[in-house]
Design a protein around this motif. Sequence first.
Motif, PDB file in Angstrom:
ATOM      1  N   UNK A 170       0.824  -1.207   0.000  1.00 23.28           N
ATOM      2  CA  UNK A 170       0.000   0.000   0.000  1.00 23.28           C
ATOM      3  C   UNK A 170       0.857   1.256   0.000  1.00 23.28           C
ATOM      4  N   UNK A 171       0.436   2.290  -0.727  1.00 24.74           N
ATOM      5  CA  UNK A 171       1.150   3.569  -0.707  1.00 24.74           C
ATOM      6  C   UNK A 171       1.180   4.163   0.702  1.00 24.74           C
ATOM      7  N   UNK A 172       2.177   4.985   0.959  1.00 17.38           N
ATOM      8  CA  UNK A 172       2.349   5.544   2.306  1.00 17.38           C
ATOM      9  C   UNK A 172       1.143   6.368   2.743  1.00 17.38           C
ATOM     10  N   UNK A 173       0.487   7.062   1.817  1.00 18.05           N
ATOM     11  CA  UNK A 173      -0.679   7.876   2.185  1.00 18.05           C
ATOM     12  C   UNK A 173      -1.844   6.992   2.627  1.00 18.05           C
ATOM     13  N   UNK A 174      -1.954   5.800   2.051  1.00 19.43           N
ATOM     14  CA  UNK A 174      -3.010   4.874   2.466  1.00 19.43           C
ATOM     15  C   UNK A 174      -2.689   4.294   3.842  1.00 19.43           C
ATOM     16  N   UNK A 175      -1.434   3.976   4.071  1.00 14.67           N
ATOM     17  CA  UNK A 175      -1.005   3.492   5.386  1.00 14.67           C
ATOM     18  C   UNK A 175      -1.268   4.556   6.452  1.00 14.67           C
ATOM     19  N   UNK A 176      -1.010   5.815   6.114  1.00 13.04           N
ATOM     20  CA  UNK A 176      -1.255   6.908   7.067  1.00 13.04           C
ATOM     21  C   UNK A 176      -2.746   7.017   7.406  1.00 13.04           C
ATOM     22  N   UNK A 177      -3.606   6.734   6.451  1.00 18.45           N
ATOM     23  CA  UNK A 177      -5.047   6.755   6.720  1.00 18.45           C
ATOM     24  C   UNK A 177      -5.426   5.662   7.710  1.00 18.45           C
ATOM     25  N   UNK A 178      -4.825   4.495   7.568  1.00 20.32           N
ATOM     26  CA  UNK A 178      -5.057   3.419   8.530  1.00 20.32           C
ATOM     27  C   UNK A 178      -4.642   3.870   9.934  1.00 20.32           C
ATOM     28  N   UNK A 179      -3.503   4.514  10.026  1.00 27.21           N
ATOM     29  CA  UNK A 179      -3.012   4.947  11.336  1.00 27.21           C
ATOM     30  C   UNK A 179      -3.894   6.027  11.949  1.00 27.21           C
TER      31      UNK A 179
ATOM     32  N   UNK B 213      -8.660  11.780   3.529  1.00 25.37           N
ATOM     33  CA  UNK B 213      -8.816  12.357   2.193  1.00 25.37           C
ATOM     34  C   UNK B 213      -7.587  12.092   1.333  1.00 25.37           C
ATOM     35  N   UNK B 214      -6.399  12.233   1.930  1.00 23.32           N
ATOM     36  CA  UNK B 214      -5.171  11.968   1.180  1.00 23.32           C
ATOM     37  C   UNK B 214      -5.079  10.496   0.810  1.00 23.32           C
ATOM     38  N   UNK B 215      -5.488   9.634   1.721  1.00 29.04           N
ATOM     39  CA  UNK B 215      -5.472   8.202   1.428  1.00 29.04           C
ATOM     40  C   UNK B 215      -6.412   7.839   0.288  1.00 29.04           C
ATOM     41  N   UNK B 216      -7.580   8.460   0.258  1.00 29.78           N
ATOM     42  CA  UNK B 216      -8.527   8.187  -0.828  1.00 29.78           C
ATOM     43  C   UNK B 216      -7.970   8.622  -2.175  1.00 29.78           C
ATOM     44  N   UNK B 217      -7.280   9.738  -2.191  1.00 27.85           N
ATOM     45  CA  UNK B 217      -6.664  10.200  -3.438  1.00 27.85           C
ATOM     46  C   UNK B 217      -5.609   9.211  -3.907  1.00 27.85           C
ATOM     47  N   UNK B 218      -4.812   8.694  -2.976  1.00 23.45           N
ATOM     48  CA  UNK B 218      -3.797   7.703  -3.332  1.00 23.45           C
ATOM     49  C   UNK B 218      -4.436   6.405  -3.797  1.00 23.45           C
ATOM     50  N   UNK B 219      -5.555   6.052  -3.198  1.00 20.10           N
ATOM     51  CA  UNK B 219      -6.268   4.846  -3.637  1.00 20.10           C
ATOM     52  C   UNK B 219      -6.770   4.987  -5.065  1.00 20.10           C
ATOM     53  N   UNK B 220      -7.296   6.139  -5.408  1.00 16.28           N
ATOM     54  CA  UNK B 220      -7.776   6.336  -6.784  1.00 16.28           C
ATOM     55  C   UNK B 220      -6.638   6.152  -7.781  1.00 16.28           C
ATOM     56  N   UNK B 221      -5.475   6.661  -7.438  1.00 17.96           N
ATOM     57  CA  UNK B 221      -4.318   6.502  -8.334  1.00 17.96           C
ATOM     58  C   UNK B 221      -3.895   5.036  -8.413  1.00 17.96           C
ATOM     59  N   UNK B 222      -3.849   4.368  -7.268  1.00 18.17           N
ATOM     60  CA  UNK B 222      -3.457   2.965  -7.241  1.00 18.17           C
ATOM     61  C   UNK B 222      -4.412   2.097  -8.049  1.00 18.17           C
TER      62      UNK B 222
END
Length: 424
Positions: A274-283, A335-344
């Motif tokens: 997972x991208x770091x922004x998605x991991x940060x959303x989990x945290x 919000x940042x995690x969702x943006x990274x998810x869309x890219x992934x």
Amino acid sequence: MSTDPADLSATEAARRIDAGSLHPRDLLEACLDRIAAREDTVRAFAHLDPALARAALARPRDGLLAGLPVGVKDVLDTADQPSEYGSPIWRGHQPRADSFAVAATRGAGGIILGKTVTTEFATRHPGPTTNPHNPAHTPGGSSSGSAAGVAAGFFPLAFGTQTGGSVLRPAAFCGIAGFKPSFGLIHRAGLKVMSESLDTIGVFGRGVADCALLAQAVTGLDLGDPQRATGAAPRLAVCIGPGGDKLAPETLALLEDVATACARAGARIERITLPSAVVAAQEAHPAVMNGEILQALAWERMTHPADISAELTENMNWAAALPAPALAEGRAAFAAGRAAMRELMARYDAILTPSAPGEAPQGLGWTGDSICNALWTAMHGPCISIPAGHGPAGLPMGVQLVGLPGQDRALLGWAGWLEGTLGR
């Protein structure tokens, strides 16, 4: 194969009712007979009044759910049954109006069979429900009674809610399908909301098509027919997710076995991190969830503190001690995690990941870890758990598919494909 109507899937029961080979009365009575035989052990209901269900059935029924019994998690208001939210603070509370989900179910011809057990305010403190496959084990939570009731044959369909893993995890533990739609797909009016950013109304059924049927009936959206899934194979990103070392060996083995079966059926498989922004959303999930619960239960905390469980009090005290900006910062991380998810997800149709760390834990004092689900709830996209095998104790295990917000129909289609692949 059982011929008891209580064991039919919702879609098969609906087909037989439409064809005239099954009367809704016979389906209801079969479910009530099953409840009479097993409820003392399963303990799925917070409130059950067979006379209400029979009276509802006496009125003309039409719509997608005509004559189908439905269980309702006791955080969703019902105008004709108490709504106690799993808390002694609300004991005997009788709402004046139905929640949207309940009103829409009635409008589609469904029969509200009863209110199902929830953990306290759909958080962590468990109710009395047991796992239908082994009563010494938890059914999962917080949608304990809904998942256990579908698995036990008490009703073919049920509503749950998810803030962390409260639909996906109990579905996996009970060996049924559980679908958490995109955030907001099913309107939350009449839900005892705990987390504004996370709470999502979901559905349970015996298979993917059942989940699609209930979600379609209450939203009016065309969610397709997962039983007629496209012949094409998906592009799947296989991901252990944030569970890491919490996953049992059998969970990791199951994920690999399912990925292999998908590849043999033509799916393109790629293992990802997972991208770091998605991991940060989990945290950030605990700060957002508990910070919003602290706000949602402000009145209860002020007026009835002694009636709130120690676990929930501890979580709210933890949230109260956070710096004031923590909640806003957590929402920004989402919000940042969702943006990274869309890219992934531009390269994939769905993510394949575990539904839970392992089989249902033994004992009823803990409903299990939401580590496999909380992140995906925060990402606001649709997720579905599908039965995929059994663990070393003989209890069910599932796998999860995850999609992007708004892709509910597509994800249900891929879930139908996966269900068919695993059933071959």
